[in-house]
Design a protein around this motif. Structure first.
Motif, PDB file in Angstrom:
ATOM      1  N   ILE A   6       0.949  -1.199   0.108  1.00 12.32           N
ATOM      2  CA  ILE A   6      -0.020  -0.064   0.175  1.00 12.32           C
ATOM      3  C   ILE A   6       0.993   1.224   0.142  1.00 12.32           C
ATOM      4  CG2 ILE A   6      -1.303   1.519   1.413  1.00 12.32           C
ATOM      5  CD1 ILE A   6      -2.833  -1.094   2.404  1.00 12.32           C
ATOM      6  N   ILE A   7       0.778   2.329  -0.641  1.00  8.99           N
ATOM      7  CA  ILE A   7       1.275   3.508  -0.974  1.00  8.99           C
ATOM      8  C   ILE A   7       0.389   4.571  -0.432  1.00  8.99           C
ATOM      9  CG2 ILE A   7       2.375   5.203  -2.367  1.00  8.99           C
ATOM     10  CD1 ILE A   7       2.596   3.041  -4.541  1.00  8.99           C
ATOM     11  N   VAL A   8       1.028   5.347   0.550  1.00  7.72           N
ATOM     12  CA  VAL A   8       0.328   6.329   1.301  1.00  7.72           C
ATOM     13  C   VAL A   8       0.997   7.873   1.157  1.00  7.72           C
ATOM     14  CG1 VAL A   8      -0.684   7.020   3.600  1.00  7.72           C
ATOM     15  CG2 VAL A   8      -0.376   4.632   2.950  1.00  7.72           C
ATOM     16  N   ASP A   9       0.461   8.580   0.303  1.00  4.89           N
ATOM     17  CA  ASP A   9       1.183  10.109   0.262  1.00  4.89           C
ATOM     18  C   ASP A   9      -0.071  10.810  -0.500  1.00  4.89           C
ATOM     19  OD1 ASP A   9       2.703  12.143  -0.891  1.00  4.89           O
ATOM     20  OD2 ASP A   9       4.144  10.856  -0.351  1.00  4.89           O
ATOM     21  N   ASP A  10       0.075  12.052  -0.092  1.00  6.72           N
ATOM     22  CA  ASP A  10      -0.865  12.972  -0.405  1.00  6.72           C
ATOM     23  C   ASP A  10      -0.541  13.670  -1.687  1.00  6.72           C
ATOM     24  OD1 ASP A  10       0.915  14.519   0.745  1.00  6.72           O
ATOM     25  OD2 ASP A  10      -0.398  15.914   1.663  1.00  6.72           O
ATOM     26  N   GLU A  11       0.608  13.458  -2.264  1.00  7.20           N
ATOM     27  CA  GLU A  11       1.057  14.031  -3.561  1.00  7.20           C
ATOM     28  C   GLU A  11       0.873  13.002  -4.648  1.00  7.20           C
ATOM     29  OE1 GLU A  11       4.912  16.079  -3.429  1.00  7.20           O
ATOM     30  OE2 GLU A  11       4.863  15.801  -1.486  1.00  7.20           O
ATOM     31  N   SER A  17       4.926   7.775  -9.290  1.00  4.12           N
ATOM     32  CA  SER A  17       6.379   7.343  -9.543  1.00  4.12           C
ATOM     33  C   SER A  17       6.236   5.922  -8.883  1.00  4.12           C
ATOM     34  CB  SER A  17       7.082   8.492  -8.993  1.00  4.12           C
ATOM     35  OG  SER A  17       8.629   8.011  -9.076  1.00  4.12           O
ATOM     36  N   LEU A  18       6.016   5.896  -7.533  1.00  3.26           N
ATOM     37  CA  LEU A  18       6.349   4.757  -6.863  1.00  3.26           C
ATOM     38  C   LEU A  18       5.576   3.647  -7.386  1.00  3.26           C
ATOM     39  CD1 LEU A  18       5.993   6.257  -3.110  1.00  3.26           C
ATOM     40  CD2 LEU A  18       8.146   5.135  -4.078  1.00  3.26           C
ATOM     41  N   TYR A  19       4.254   3.985  -7.850  1.00  3.62           N
ATOM     42  CA  TYR A  19       3.459   2.673  -8.283  1.00  3.62           C
ATOM     43  C   TYR A  19       4.331   2.149  -9.659  1.00  3.62           C
ATOM     44  CZ  TYR A  19      -0.344   0.130 -10.334  1.00  3.62           C
ATOM     45  OH  TYR A  19      -1.173  -0.648 -10.979  1.00  3.62           O
ATOM     46  N   LYS A  20       4.713   3.001 -10.564  1.00  2.00           N
ATOM     47  CA  LYS A  20       5.403   2.474 -11.671  1.00  2.00           C
ATOM     48  C   LYS A  20       7.022   1.708 -11.390  1.00  2.00           C
ATOM     49  CE  LYS A  20       7.483   4.190 -16.143  1.00  2.00           C
ATOM     50  NZ  LYS A  20       8.734   3.486 -16.297  1.00  2.00           N
ATOM     51  N   LEU A  21       7.662   2.318 -10.409  1.00  2.00           N
ATOM     52  CA  LEU A  21       8.770   1.572  -9.889  1.00  2.00           C
ATOM     53  C   LEU A  21       8.741   0.447  -9.311  1.00  2.00           C
ATOM     54  CD1 LEU A  21      10.764   4.774  -8.555  1.00  2.00           C
ATOM     55  CD2 LEU A  21      11.301   3.653 -10.790  1.00  2.00           C
ATOM     56  N   ILE A  22       7.610   0.365  -8.487  1.00  2.00           N
ATOM     57  CA  ILE A  22       7.594  -1.075  -7.787  1.00  2.00           C
ATOM     58  C   ILE A  22       6.887  -2.038  -8.853  1.00  2.00           C
ATOM     59  CG2 ILE A  22       5.919  -1.919  -5.907  1.00  2.00           C
ATOM     60  CD1 ILE A  22       6.135   0.783  -4.378  1.00  2.00           C
ATOM     61  N   THR A  23       5.753  -1.728  -9.650  1.00  2.00           N
ATOM     62  CA  THR A  23       5.430  -2.666 -10.244  1.00  2.00           C
ATOM     63  C   THR A  23       6.260  -3.242 -11.334  1.00  2.00           C
ATOM     64  OG1 THR A  23       4.447  -0.862 -11.824  1.00  2.00           O
ATOM     65  CG2 THR A  23       2.791  -1.869  -9.866  1.00  2.00           C
ATOM     66  N   GLU A  24       7.306  -2.411 -11.584  1.00  4.98           N
ATOM     67  CA  GLU A  24       8.090  -2.849 -12.769  1.00  4.98           C
ATOM     68  C   GLU A  24       9.570  -3.462 -12.159  1.00  4.98           C
ATOM     69  OE1 GLU A  24       9.113   0.695 -15.151  1.00  4.98           O
ATOM     70  OE2 GLU A  24       7.209   0.653 -16.161  1.00  4.98           O
ATOM     71  N   SER A  25       9.503  -3.440 -10.771  1.00  2.00           N
ATOM     72  CA  SER A  25      10.699  -4.181 -10.254  1.00  2.00           C
ATOM     73  C   SER A  25      10.859  -5.433 -10.269  1.00  2.00           C
ATOM     74  CB  SER A  25      10.962  -3.492  -8.606  1.00  2.00           C
ATOM     75  OG  SER A  25       9.766  -4.375  -7.705  1.00  2.00           O
ATOM     76  N   GLU A  26      11.926  -6.150  -9.879  1.00  2.00           N
ATOM     77  CA  GLU A  26      11.862  -7.718 -10.036  1.00  2.00           C
ATOM     78  C   GLU A  26      11.670  -8.427  -8.691  1.00  2.00           C
ATOM     79  OE1 GLU A  26      17.039  -7.774  -9.639  1.00  2.00           O
ATOM     80  OE2 GLU A  26      15.911  -8.051 -11.592  1.00  2.00           O
ATOM     81  N   HIS A  27      11.332  -7.610  -7.753  1.00  2.00           N
ATOM     82  CA  HIS A  27      11.159  -8.188  -6.320  1.00  2.00           C
ATOM     83  C   HIS A  27      10.072  -8.671  -6.153  1.00  2.00           C
ATOM     84  CE1 HIS A  27      15.317  -6.749  -6.029  1.00  2.00           C
ATOM     85  NE2 HIS A  27      14.944  -5.446  -6.417  1.00  2.00           N
ATOM     86  N   LEU A  52       3.751  -4.855   2.881  1.00  2.00           N
ATOM     87  CA  LEU A  52       4.423  -3.714   2.974  1.00  2.00           C
ATOM     88  C   LEU A  52       3.591  -2.408   2.966  1.00  2.00           C
ATOM     89  CD1 LEU A  52       7.129  -1.950   2.921  1.00  2.00           C
ATOM     90  CD2 LEU A  52       7.263  -2.624   0.446  1.00  2.00           C
ATOM     91  N   ILE A  53       4.069  -1.389   3.625  1.00  2.00           N
ATOM     92  CA  ILE A  53       3.461  -0.012   3.450  1.00  2.00           C
ATOM     93  C   ILE A  53       4.307   0.795   3.327  1.00  2.00           C
ATOM     94  CG2 ILE A  53       1.939   1.699   4.625  1.00  2.00           C
ATOM     95  CD1 ILE A  53       0.468  -0.340   6.180  1.00  2.00           C
ATOM     96  N   ILE A  54       4.390   1.675   2.245  1.00  2.00           N
ATOM     97  CA  ILE A  54       5.358   3.153   2.067  1.00  2.00           C
ATOM     98  C   ILE A  54       4.459   4.114   2.388  1.00  2.00           C
ATOM     99  CG2 ILE A  54       6.815   4.082   0.580  1.00  2.00           C
ATOM    100  CD1 ILE A  54       7.279   1.561  -1.034  1.00  2.00           C
ATOM    101  N   THR A  55       4.734   4.722   3.360  1.00  2.00           N
ATOM    102  CA  THR A  55       3.927   6.016   3.797  1.00  2.00           C
ATOM    103  C   THR A  55       4.693   7.278   3.819  1.00  2.00           C
ATOM    104  OG1 THR A  55       2.453   6.882   5.476  1.00  2.00           O
ATOM    105  CG2 THR A  55       4.152   5.412   6.135  1.00  2.00           C
ATOM    106  N   ASP A  56       4.206   8.434   3.595  1.00  2.00           N
ATOM    107  CA  ASP A  56       4.741   9.872   3.774  1.00  2.00           C
ATOM    108  C   ASP A  56       4.765  10.133   5.282  1.00  2.00           C
ATOM    109  OD1 ASP A  56       5.952  12.220   3.435  1.00  2.00           O
ATOM    110  OD2 ASP A  56       4.318  12.901   2.588  1.00  2.00           O
ATOM    111  N   ILE A  57       5.539  10.934   5.813  1.00  2.00           N
ATOM    112  CA  ILE A  57       5.470  11.446   7.099  1.00  2.00           C
ATOM    113  C   ILE A  57       4.426  12.548   7.292  1.00  2.00           C
ATOM    114  CG2 ILE A  57       6.477  12.509   9.109  1.00  2.00           C
ATOM    115  CD1 ILE A  57       8.997  10.938   8.524  1.00  2.00           C
ATOM    116  N   SER A  58       4.430  13.794   6.503  1.00  2.00           N
ATOM    117  CA  SER A  58       3.464  14.643   6.759  1.00  2.00           C
ATOM    118  C   SER A  58       2.620  14.638   5.745  1.00  2.00           C
ATOM    119  CB  SER A  58       4.249  16.106   6.478  1.00  2.00           C
ATOM    120  OG  SER A  58       5.643  16.250   7.064  1.00  2.00           O
ATOM    121  N   MET A  59       1.544  14.274   6.458  1.00  2.00           N
ATOM    122  CA  MET A  59       0.071  14.141   5.514  1.00  2.00           C
ATOM    123  C   MET A  59      -1.189  14.898   6.501  1.00  2.00           C
ATOM    124  SD  MET A  59       0.153  10.413   4.505  1.00  2.00           S
ATOM    125  CE  MET A  59       0.427   9.390   5.795  1.00  2.00           C
TER     126      MET A  59
END
Length: 352
Positions: A6-11, A17-27, A52-59
């Motif tokens: 899950i990606i958490v960010d207000d931008e 950008s994270l969606y593209k990088l994660i879905t295209e990664s080999e991991h 896994l959760i990738i989250t921004d701090i300032s939201m």
């Protein structure tokens, strides 16, 4: 199998950008949800149970650190990676103290994200393997726990020690981690104690499980397990009448050799074992778990069933061979024991 993210960010652009990088990664990660603030992310995490959760701090509404604390309070079993800018280092430091796995600096670079994903993938793989190994071990604990409890109940110390030696070398090859190995010994002892309590009631003392916290290597943990098993053996030997137990074991052997004797009775067994009739009856039931009549009947019925497997053996011959000269009584007892008559059983076998 892919791990859920899950990606958490207000931008918006950060999330794209994270969606593209994660879905295209080999991991082996897949995006299962996105959120703009901590409150929305918390509801999504409870629903999706991500790895896994990738989250921004300032939201807005709920910031990243509060969101992480809420997830931890709910015991969500996921890894956290925080997103932070250079000006948010103090927040990042607090997050790392909150059991956050890692952090990513904005703008996120491909190489940085790749390294973080690789490390988390390895960690998640290890956790999954540990869960799998634990499932196998729990199955083993249940199986071997029943076996060793029976050996303890039979006071068979030599066989217990032989099987323990074999089991130790087999399982020490699987894990040399002392913490994990102590858990294995702890759980095995718990299974054995529960099995003994079922057949012995409160005749065995409870093990002091706290002692496992003090051991410092696998061999010491295994020796502590062995010491507890030997304590169980001593308790069983002390709190039961061992002489009577040995006498009943001899009686069982005698019955197995003379079950075909129509006149075999508990009285004749008591005389053979030099016991009173009442004492023999009580000791037999306590040791064998069934009465003398139930044991003898069961033995005779199983032997008769074996004989009926032979197409050349008549049903009345099987009855006489197991001590029944009264054929109707044999038929009635056979049906009560198995649920069908000897002739019905022969038909099932295709002989009649």
């Amino acid at each position: 199998m892919k791990y859920k993210v899950i990606i958490v960010d207000d931008e918006y652009m950060i999330k794209r950008s994270l969606y593209k990088l994660i879905t295209e990664s080999e991991h082996g990660f897949e995006i299962v949800g996105e959120a703009e603030d901590g409150q929305e992310a918390l509801e999504l995490a409870i629903q999706k149970l991500p790895d896994l959760i990738i989250t921004d701090i300032s939201m807005p509404i709920m910031d990243g650190l509060e969101f992480i604390r809420e997830c931890r309070d709910r015991q969500l079993p996921c890894e956290f990676v925080i997103l932070s800018g250079y000006g948010e280092f103090e927040y990042a430091r607090q997050a790392l103290q909150s059991e956050v796995t890692d952090y990513l600096l904005k703008p996120v670079r491909t190489e940085q994200l790749d390294n973080v994903l690789r490390a988390i993938r390895n960690k998640l793989d290890s956790k999954r393997k540990m869960v799998s190994d634990r499932s196998v071990w729990l199955w083993y604990c249940k199986t071997i726990g029943q076996r060793w409890a029976c050996l303890i109940w039979d006071l068979d110390e030599k066989q217990i020690q032989a099987e323990m030696a074999s089991a130790y070398f087999r399982y020490i090859e699987q894990t040399s981690d002392i913490v994990q190995f102590k858990h294995l010994c702890f759980e095995l002892l718990m299974f054995i104690q529960k099995e003994l309590e079922q057949c012995a009631g409160k005749e065995v003392r409870g093990a002091d499980f706290s002692l496992f916290q003090t051991v410092s290597d696998p061999l010491e943990a295994w020796r502590l397990l062995e010491a507890n098993l030997m304590n169980y053996v001593r308790d069983v030997r002390t709190k039961r009448n061992h002489g009577a137990f040995q006498g009943i074991k001899q009686a069982v052997a005698y019955i197995e050799q003379h079950y075909m004797d129509e006149d075999l009775s508990l009285q004749s067994i008591a005389e053979q074992m030099n016991m009173s009739l009442s004492y023999a009856s009580q000791s037999f039931k306590e040791t064998a778990g069934v009465s003398f009549v139930q044991f003898l009947t069961g033995l005779r019925m199983e032997k008769a069933k074996e004989l009926l497997h032979n197409s050349n053996c008549k049903t009345y011959e099987a009855a006489q061979a197991v001590g029944y000269n009264d054929y109707p009584h044999f038929t009635k007892t056979f049906k009560k024991y198995f649920g069908y008559t000897p002739r019905e059983y022969r038909k099932r076998m295709g002989f009649d």
